[in-house]
Each structure stands twice: as C-alpha cells, then as structure tokens.
Design a protein around this motif. Sequence first.
Motif, short mmCIF file in Angstrom:
data_model
loop_
_atom_site.label_atom_id
_atom_site.label_comp_id
_atom_site.label_asym_id
_atom_site.label_seq_id
_atom_site.Cartn_x
_atom_site.Cartn_y
_atom_site.Cartn_z
N THR A 23 2.48 -7.27 -1.79
CA THR A 23 2.76 -8.67 -1.49
C THR A 23 1.91 -9.57 -2.37
O THR A 23 1.06 -9.09 -3.13
CB THR A 23 2.46 -8.97 0.00
N TYR A 24 2.13 -10.84 -2.23
CA TYR A 24 1.43 -11.83 -3.05
C TYR A 24 -0.09 -11.62 -3.06
O TYR A 24 -0.73 -11.78 -4.08
CB TYR A 24 1.78 -13.24 -2.53
N GLY A 25 -0.65 -11.21 -1.96
CA GLY A 25 -2.10 -11.06 -1.85
C GLY A 25 -2.69 -9.92 -2.67
O GLY A 25 -3.88 -9.92 -2.94
N ASN A 26 -1.86 -8.95 -3.06
CA ASN A 26 -2.42 -7.81 -3.80
C ASN A 26 -1.62 -7.40 -5.03
O ASN A 26 -1.97 -6.42 -5.68
CB ASN A 26 -2.57 -6.61 -2.87
N THR A 27 -0.58 -8.11 -5.37
CA THR A 27 0.30 -7.68 -6.46
C THR A 27 -0.43 -7.54 -7.79
O THR A 27 -0.22 -6.56 -8.50
CB THR A 27 1.50 -8.63 -6.62
N VAL A 28 -1.27 -8.48 -8.13
CA VAL A 28 -2.00 -8.41 -9.40
C VAL A 28 -2.84 -7.13 -9.45
O VAL A 28 -2.85 -6.41 -10.45
CB VAL A 28 -2.86 -9.66 -9.63
N GLU A 29 -3.51 -6.83 -8.37
CA GLU A 29 -4.34 -5.62 -8.29
C GLU A 29 -3.49 -4.36 -8.39
O GLU A 29 -3.85 -3.40 -9.08
CB GLU A 29 -5.12 -5.63 -6.97
N VAL A 30 -2.34 -4.34 -7.72
CA VAL A 30 -1.46 -3.18 -7.76
C VAL A 30 -0.90 -2.99 -9.17
O VAL A 30 -0.87 -1.86 -9.68
CB VAL A 30 -0.33 -3.32 -6.72
N ILE A 31 -0.48 -4.07 -9.80
CA ILE A 31 0.03 -3.98 -11.17
C ILE A 31 -1.03 -3.39 -12.08
O ILE A 31 -0.77 -2.45 -12.84
CB ILE A 31 0.48 -5.37 -11.68
N ARG A 32 -2.22 -3.91 -12.00
CA ARG A 32 -3.32 -3.45 -12.84
C ARG A 32 -3.61 -1.97 -12.60
O ARG A 32 -3.82 -1.21 -13.53
CB ARG A 32 -4.57 -4.29 -12.56
#
Length: 107
Positions: A23-32
């Motif tokens: 979700t929005y809260g963790n997407t950047v971290e998951v992508i990375r």
Amino acid sequence: MAGKADARIHLEGDRLFVEGSVTYGNTVEVIRAGKESIKASDVLVDLAGVAQVDSSAVSMLLEWTRTAQVHGRKIEFVNLPGNLADLIELYDVGNMVPVRCPEKSVC
C-alpha cells in the motif's frame, strides 16, 4: 524483508515472493527491496501471499517491469490477487504488466 504494513519479500530460486500488504505506506520500500533480485536475474514474481493492495501496488509492478527491461532481465507476475488485477484493468496497463496466466485458465 519486514517493513511497514507487514510487507515481506523473499527469493527462492528464480521466484520472488511478495507477502502481506502493498500500500501507499510501504510501496517505495517494497519496490526498493525487490529491485536487487530483479536486476540480478530473471524472476517470476509470486503475489499469492499479498493480502491487501491499493493503487500504489500497480506502480510497483510497473517499476519492477521497467527495472527488468533496463537490465535485460525477464520478469513475469503470477497469482495476482483479484483486486490488483482489477486495478490493472481499471488503469488500462495490462499490456505493460507481464502476467503469466495460471494453467487451465483463459486470460
């Protein structure tokens, strides 16, 4: 990887498993977290363990697809949750996301 909103990623052979919420809260971290595996080799991304998504999960699929293309790698997504498949259809990006259809399925 354990992160915000209970997202986990782990690699087994050539299969990258994503579990929990994207979700929005963790997407950047998951992508990375997934990018290094995608840069290193061809992968099959298994989304069967994804419990919750929002529209930011579509951006994850698109970013991982671009990463694979830039690095000359093959990527496919399997076991998409129904709500993620619906978002892909809603945003009309199905032709940009390489989804492998399950056996005995009409896609």
